[in-house]
Design a protein around this motif. Sequence first.
Motif, PDB file in Angstrom:
ATOM      1  N   SER A   1       4.615  -3.652   2.003  1.00  0.00           N
ATOM      2  CA  SER A   1       3.595  -2.694   1.558  1.00  0.00           C
ATOM      3  C   SER A   1       2.381  -3.419   0.974  1.00  0.00           C
ATOM      4  CB  SER A   1       4.185  -1.741   0.521  1.00  0.00           C
ATOM      5  OG  SER A   1       4.531  -2.412  -0.669  1.00  0.00           O
ATOM      6  N   ARG A   2       2.618  -4.496   0.242  1.00  0.00           N
ATOM      7  CA  ARG A   2       1.500  -5.264  -0.316  1.00  0.00           C
ATOM      8  C   ARG A   2       0.681  -5.921   0.780  1.00  0.00           C
ATOM      9  NH1 ARG A   2       4.722  -8.292  -5.281  1.00  0.00           N
ATOM     10  NH2 ARG A   2       4.616  -6.567  -6.787  1.00  0.00           N
TER      11      ARG A   2
ATOM     12  N   GLN B   1     -11.166  -4.352  -0.662  1.00  0.00           N
ATOM     13  CA  GLN B   1     -10.338  -3.281  -1.204  1.00  0.00           C
ATOM     14  C   GLN B   1     -11.116  -2.293  -2.066  1.00  0.00           C
ATOM     15  OE1 GLN B   1      -6.902  -4.956  -3.091  1.00  0.00           O
ATOM     16  NE2 GLN B   1      -5.969  -5.584  -1.164  1.00  0.00           N
TER      17      GLN B   1
ATOM     18  N   SER C   1       7.919   1.843   2.902  1.00  0.00           N
ATOM     19  CA  SER C   1       6.936   0.836   2.507  1.00  0.00           C
ATOM     20  C   SER C   1       5.509   1.361   2.666  1.00  0.00           C
ATOM     21  CB  SER C   1       7.119  -0.445   3.319  1.00  0.00           C
ATOM     22  OG  SER C   1       6.815  -0.236   4.681  1.00  0.00           O
TER      23      SER C   1
ATOM     24  N   GLN D   1       0.375   2.452  -4.315  1.00  0.00           N
ATOM     25  CA  GLN D   1      -0.374   1.351  -4.905  1.00  0.00           C
ATOM     26  C   GLN D   1      -1.876   1.588  -4.785  1.00  0.00           C
ATOM     27  OE1 GLN D   1       1.391  -2.726  -3.972  1.00  0.00           O
ATOM     28  NE2 GLN D   1       2.657  -1.446  -2.658  1.00  0.00           N
ATOM     29  N   GLN D   2      -2.288   2.137  -3.657  1.00  0.00           N
ATOM     30  CA  GLN D   2      -3.707   2.420  -3.469  1.00  0.00           C
ATOM     31  C   GLN D   2      -4.185   3.494  -4.445  1.00  0.00           C
ATOM     32  OE1 GLN D   2      -5.021   2.504   0.558  1.00  0.00           O
ATOM     33  NE2 GLN D   2      -6.669   3.950   0.169  1.00  0.00           N
TER      34      GLN D   2
ATOM     35  N   LEU E   1      -1.442  -3.348   2.480  1.00  0.00           N
ATOM     36  CA  LEU E   1      -2.540  -2.939   1.614  1.00  0.00           C
ATOM     37  C   LEU E   1      -3.655  -3.975   1.621  1.00  0.00           C
ATOM     38  CD1 LEU E   1      -3.527  -0.812  -0.422  1.00  0.00           C
ATOM     39  CD2 LEU E   1      -2.404  -2.147  -2.216  1.00  0.00           C
ATOM     40  N   THR E   2      -3.278  -5.249   1.586  1.00  0.00           N
ATOM     41  CA  THR E   2      -4.268  -6.317   1.598  1.00  0.00           C
ATOM     42  C   THR E   2      -4.999  -6.382   2.928  1.00  0.00           C
ATOM     43  OG1 THR E   2      -2.924  -7.612   0.050  1.00  0.00           O
ATOM     44  CG2 THR E   2      -4.614  -8.798   1.299  1.00  0.00           C
TER      45      THR E   2
ATOM     46  N   LEU F   1       8.704  -4.038  -0.567  1.00  0.00           N
ATOM     47  CA  LEU F   1       7.590  -4.240  -1.477  1.00  0.00           C
ATOM     48  C   LEU F   1       6.579  -5.229  -0.899  1.00  0.00           C
ATOM     49  CD1 LEU F   1       6.335  -3.600  -4.204  1.00  0.00           C
ATOM     50  CD2 LEU F   1       7.718  -5.436  -5.204  1.00  0.00           C
TER      51      LEU F   1
ATOM     52  N   GLN G   1       2.772   1.756  -0.178  1.00  0.00           N
ATOM     53  CA  GLN G   1       1.408   1.240  -0.030  1.00  0.00           C
ATOM     54  C   GLN G   1       0.388   2.266  -0.521  1.00  0.00           C
ATOM     55  OE1 GLN G   1       0.273   0.569   4.044  1.00  0.00           O
ATOM     56  NE2 GLN G   1      -1.903   0.493   3.547  1.00  0.00           N
TER      57      GLN G   1
END
Length: 309
Positions: free
Chosen positions: A60-61, A75, A153, A160-161, A64-65, A57, A157
């Motif tokens: 993946s965050r 973002q 992961s 989440q996107q 993404l960041t 987790l 990601q």
Amino acid sequence: MSDTTHDGGIALSSPPSADEGLSASRLADKYGLTVSGARPGLFAYIRQLWGRRHFILAFSRAKLTAQYSQAKLGQLWQVATPLLNAFVYFLIFGVILGTSRGMSHEVYIPFLVTGVFVFTFTQSSVMAGVRSIAGNLGLVRALHFPRASLPISFSLQQLQQLLFSMIVLVAVAIGFGSYPGLSWLLVIPALAMQFLFNTGLALVMARLGSKTPDLAQLMPFVMRTWMYASGVMFSIPVMLEDKPQWIADVLQYNPAAIYMDLVRFALIDGYGSENLPQHVWAVGLAWSLVVGVLGFVYFWKAEERYGRG
């Protein structure tokens, strides 16, 4: 034991070792040694992955960041990129080529935006999966962890996107007359099935990409072909009404089209069940389970080979 030397002295020699004559595998068994990086059993591997859930987790965050950290809009590009793609497709396919036939603008525009966002979810997961091992060899070789953590992961990601992008998708649906109702809850199982499917496919591509780096150059062409064959920009039954029925059936039952149709059906009031193939939920579930499970097993079978050679 003793031997007589050339000058008449006596030299003592050590007794033969108890390990003398044993093969390497017998020595390892005798002293409880295991092969470094050996593949664990399937259920032990699943337990290891569960133990790394916080790492998966967090990784993946972080990805993404970092993805848009160099861009001034940051973002916001997560939403702007598929939205701009949808706008271009609307101009080319909806306005110039007239692929919106059979649908009003109030239905076609949410139909198109939903298709672009949902297909991008699968496309990005596959492309990230191809590079998940080959692009992180330093991490793979430096640390011992279940290698499936990486493609999982990356799929997480992309999920989440997509969830971030759903804010815009909901706004588009409402803006064109589709208001929240109980059917909107169907988005949850539809995206859950798609996530499982995407993860299985990402695991397959991660194993293939770890040994064939050139696959990353080929996949954009494969994904573009898949997109055009999945009805992102048009209704498959309407566009193929003058073609043999089996062609439309093949295209409608491909997993990308299935998941797009399920989300469209959930969100768009004017997109009813008559637009869906028969047994669409069962087919979507079957695709997710088959690809998810087989993809995981396929990746696990090469666990000890990742990062070597």
